[in-house]
Scaffold this motif. Structure first.
Motif, PDB file in Angstrom:
ATOM      1  N   THR A  51       0.827  -1.203   0.000  1.00  0.00           N
ATOM      2  CA  THR A  51       0.000   0.000   0.000  1.00  0.00           C
ATOM      3  C   THR A  51       0.868   1.262   0.000  1.00  0.00           C
ATOM      4  OG1 THR A  51      -0.094   0.191   2.423  1.00  0.00           O
ATOM      5  CG2 THR A  51      -1.745  -1.220   1.344  1.00  0.00           C
ATOM      6  N   THR A  52       0.275   2.351  -0.447  1.00  0.00           N
ATOM      7  CA  THR A  52       0.954   3.642  -0.413  1.00  0.00           C
ATOM      8  C   THR A  52       1.290   4.044   1.012  1.00  0.00           C
ATOM      9  OG1 THR A  52      -0.166   4.380  -2.420  1.00  0.00           O
ATOM     10  CG2 THR A  52       0.728   6.095  -0.988  1.00  0.00           C
ATOM     11  N   GLN A  53       0.383   3.723   1.940  1.00  0.00           N
ATOM     12  CA  GLN A  53       0.607   4.127   3.335  1.00  0.00           C
ATOM     13  C   GLN A  53       1.823   3.414   3.943  1.00  0.00           C
ATOM     14  OE1 GLN A  53      -2.623   3.463   2.121  1.00  0.00           O
ATOM     15  NE2 GLN A  53      -2.732   5.690   1.871  1.00  0.00           N
ATOM     16  N   TRP A  54       2.059   2.164   3.541  1.00  0.00           N
ATOM     17  CA  TRP A  54       3.245   1.478   4.056  1.00  0.00           C
ATOM     18  C   TRP A  54       4.513   2.166   3.538  1.00  0.00           C
ATOM     19  CZ3 TRP A  54       4.504  -1.919   7.731  1.00  0.00           C
ATOM     20  CH2 TRP A  54       5.809  -2.408   7.718  1.00  0.00           C
ATOM     21  N   LEU A  55       4.505   2.580   2.279  1.00  0.00           N
ATOM     22  CA  LEU A  55       5.660   3.274   1.728  1.00  0.00           C
ATOM     23  C   LEU A  55       5.894   4.592   2.460  1.00  0.00           C
ATOM     24  CD1 LEU A  55       5.127   2.723  -2.112  1.00  0.00           C
ATOM     25  CD2 LEU A  55       6.470   1.360  -0.511  1.00  0.00           C
ATOM     26  N   GLN A  56       4.829   5.315   2.762  1.00  0.00           N
ATOM     27  CA  GLN A  56       4.963   6.574   3.492  1.00  0.00           C
ATOM     28  C   GLN A  56       5.489   6.324   4.907  1.00  0.00           C
ATOM     29  OE1 GLN A  56       0.862   7.691   2.954  1.00  0.00           O
ATOM     30  NE2 GLN A  56       1.349   9.195   1.360  1.00  0.00           N
ATOM     31  N   TYR A  57       4.993   5.273   5.524  1.00  0.00           N
ATOM     32  CA  TYR A  57       5.450   4.904   6.864  1.00  0.00           C
ATOM     33  C   TYR A  57       6.939   4.551   6.824  1.00  0.00           C
ATOM     34  CZ  TYR A  57       6.195   1.583  10.722  1.00  0.00           C
ATOM     35  OH  TYR A  57       6.705   0.911  11.795  1.00  0.00           O
ATOM     36  N   ALA A  58       7.358   3.773   5.819  1.00  0.00           N
ATOM     37  CA  ALA A  58       8.759   3.378   5.718  1.00  0.00           C
ATOM     38  C   ALA A  58       9.660   4.584   5.515  1.00  0.00           C
ATOM     39  CB  ALA A  58       8.940   2.379   4.574  1.00  0.00           C
ATOM     40  N   GLU A  59       9.211   5.553   4.710  1.00  0.00           N
ATOM     41  CA  GLU A  59      10.011   6.751   4.472  1.00  0.00           C
ATOM     42  C   GLU A  59      10.236   7.521   5.768  1.00  0.00           C
ATOM     43  OE1 GLU A  59       7.631   8.555   1.516  1.00  0.00           O
ATOM     44  OE2 GLU A  59       8.254   7.156  -0.063  1.00  0.00           O
ATOM     45  N   ARG A  60       9.222   7.576   6.621  1.00  0.00           N
ATOM     46  CA  ARG A  60       9.388   8.244   7.912  1.00  0.00           C
ATOM     47  C   ARG A  60      10.283   7.410   8.832  1.00  0.00           C
ATOM     48  NH1 ARG A  60       5.053  10.008   5.517  1.00  0.00           N
ATOM     49  NH2 ARG A  60       3.928  11.892   6.132  1.00  0.00           N
ATOM     50  N   SER A  61      10.074   6.111   8.805  1.00  0.00           N
ATOM     51  CA  SER A  61      10.825   5.230   9.689  1.00  0.00           C
ATOM     52  C   SER A  61      12.315   5.261   9.392  1.00  0.00           C
ATOM     53  CB  SER A  61      10.302   3.792   9.556  1.00  0.00           C
ATOM     54  OG  SER A  61      11.012   2.907  10.390  1.00  0.00           O
ATOM     55  N   ALA A  62      12.683   5.428   8.114  1.00  0.00           N
ATOM     56  CA  ALA A  62      14.088   5.377   7.732  1.00  0.00           C
ATOM     57  C   ALA A  62      14.917   6.458   8.413  1.00  0.00           C
ATOM     58  CB  ALA A  62      14.218   5.503   6.213  1.00  0.00           C
ATOM     59  N   SER A  63      14.293   7.565   8.791  1.00  0.00           N
ATOM     60  CA  SER A  63      15.029   8.681   9.390  1.00  0.00           C
ATOM     61  C   SER A  63      14.907   8.720  10.909  1.00  0.00           C
ATOM     62  CB  SER A  63      14.528  10.002   8.805  1.00  0.00           C
ATOM     63  OG  SER A  63      13.154  10.204   9.135  1.00  0.00           O
ATOM     64  N   ARG A  64      14.318   7.678  11.511  1.00  0.00           N
ATOM     65  CA  ARG A  64      14.078   7.707  12.952  1.00  0.00           C
ATOM     66  C   ARG A  64      14.905   6.674  13.702  1.00  0.00           C
ATOM     67  NH1 ARG A  64       7.557   8.125  12.404  1.00  0.00           N
ATOM     68  NH2 ARG A  64       7.452  10.371  12.057  1.00  0.00           N
ATOM     69  N   GLY A  65      15.404   7.120  14.841  1.00  0.00           N
ATOM     70  CA  GLY A  65      16.060   6.230  15.766  1.00  0.00           C
ATOM     71  C   GLY A  65      15.214   6.071  17.014  1.00  0.00           C
ATOM     72  N   PRO A  66      15.761   5.435  18.053  1.00  0.00           N
ATOM     73  CA  PRO A  66      14.983   5.230  19.284  1.00  0.00           C
ATOM     74  C   PRO A  66      14.425   6.521  19.880  1.00  0.00           C
ATOM     75  CG  PRO A  66      16.962   3.889  19.309  1.00  0.00           C
ATOM     76  CD  PRO A  66      17.074   4.790  18.116  1.00  0.00           C
ATOM     77  N   GLY A  67      15.199   7.604  19.842  1.00  0.00           N
ATOM     78  CA  GLY A  67      14.727   8.857  20.429  1.00  0.00           C
ATOM     79  C   GLY A  67      13.513   9.416  19.725  1.00  0.00           C
ATOM     80  N   GLU A  68      13.545   9.394  18.386  1.00  0.00           N
ATOM     81  CA  GLU A  68      12.407   9.900  17.624  1.00  0.00           C
ATOM     82  C   GLU A  68      11.174   9.021  17.826  1.00  0.00           C
ATOM     83  OE1 GLU A  68      16.115  11.415  15.807  1.00  0.00           O
ATOM     84  OE2 GLU A  68      15.408   9.425  16.371  1.00  0.00           O
ATOM     85  N   TRP A  69      11.383   7.711  17.859  1.00  0.00           N
ATOM     86  CA  TRP A  69      10.236   6.820  18.085  1.00  0.00           C
ATOM     87  C   TRP A  69       9.682   6.971  19.496  1.00  0.00           C
ATOM     88  CZ3 TRP A  69       7.170   5.280  14.677  1.00  0.00           C
ATOM     89  CH2 TRP A  69       7.587   4.877  13.411  1.00  0.00           C
ATOM     90  N   ARG A  70      10.538   7.271  20.462  1.00  0.00           N
ATOM     91  CA  ARG A  70      10.042   7.489  21.830  1.00  0.00           C
ATOM     92  C   ARG A  70       9.122   8.717  21.866  1.00  0.00           C
ATOM     93  NH1 ARG A  70      11.492   5.310  26.376  1.00  0.00           N
ATOM     94  NH2 ARG A  70      13.415   4.477  25.452  1.00  0.00           N
TER      95      ARG A  70
END
Length: 267
Positions: free
Chosen positions: A149-168
């Motif tokens: 899905t398009t939403q998974w691609l958008q999610y992956a693009e955001r995830s690629a730039s995040r580490g533990p601090g950003e996810w927290r």
């Protein structure tokens, strides 16, 4: 025509084959005076002598280092040019490009991993960030279900730039929203009220950490939160009945924006 330049010289085609340079490049270098053939036949064809071939070889060598044509001309023709200095400057530019390409390669690796895994966190990091109730298998299950899905691609693009601090920070925003929803339900906030609508908007803003969420998509999520056992258990773990109450405030907000919740689809 012999294959070694003598008194007769070599044709453009022969030089092109010998040096691995296109005929077009040889013509261009001739036109700008960088490397001109010294001879011409009676019919007007260009012929390169041994001296011409030596100059062309030097042009090719310096071009391989990345020097531009003007820089090559200066190295070959200007006796005042500091050739080692020019080459050192070119070496520094090459090193910068290598560093930039290495960083680009690392970014591409992270993007590939994010598309394939969703979260670029170890199982231990996921539990530390999202809490002990988090199941590290959820990202893989989500990819199997939504990976095309398009939403998974958008999610992956955001995830690629995040580490533990950003996810927290994302996890804290979600926890704060859950708490606010539970408090509002306890306080008797009615669906369609200004306070309920503000919470619906806050949900869309928080959810944008994963991918952009339209109002129609939010209606579909509200249904899923209520119907899916795992989502319902999560929200009912915050407050009993919260999944149903949340679906109701989302539906009321959607109606206020001209959307029929009963017919809304994922778009």
């Amino acid at each position: 025509m012999p294959d070694t330049p003598g008194s007769d010289g070599l044709t453009v085609g022969q030089v092109s084959a010998r040096l691995g340079v296109t005929v077009r490049a040889l013509h261009h270098w001739d036109e700008i005076g960088l490397a001109r053939p010294s001879l011409r036949t009676a019919a007007g064809y260009r012929l390169y002598t041994a001296g011409d071939l030596e100059r062309l070889h030097r042009v090719v060598v310096y071009r391989e280092t990345g020097l531009g044509l003007d820089g090559i001309r200066a190295v070959l023709d200007d006796p005042t040019v500091d050739v080692p200095g020019a080459l050192r400057a070119q070496r520094a530019q090459v090193a910068e490009r290598i560093d930039r390409l290495q960083r680009l390669g690392a970014g591409l690796d992270r993007m590939i991993d994010a598309h394939e895994r969703g979260l670029l966190l170890t199982a231990e990091q996921q539990v530390a960030v999202f809490g002990p109730r988090w199941n590290p298998d959820w990202p893989a299950r989500a990819r199997r279900r939504y990976g095309d899905t398009t939403q998974w691609l958008q999610y992956a693009e955001r995830s690629a730039s995040r580490g533990p601090g950003e996810w927290r920070a994302v996890a804290d925003a979600v926890t704060g929203l859950d708490r606010a929803l539970g408090d509002a339900m306890d306080a008797g906030v009615a669906p369609g009220s200004p306070e309920a609508n503000r919470l619906v908007e806050r949900h869309r803003e928080v959810f944008a950490s994963y991918f952009p969420l339209t109002r129609r998509m939010q209606v579909c999520l509200g249904r899923m939160y209520e119907a899916d056992p795992e989502f319902a258990a999560h929200y009912d773990g915050v407050r009993t009945g919260l999944a149903t109450w949340f679906r109701r405030i989302v539906d009321a907000s959607a109606r206020a924006h001209g959307i029929d919740p009963d017919t809304a689809t994922w778009q």
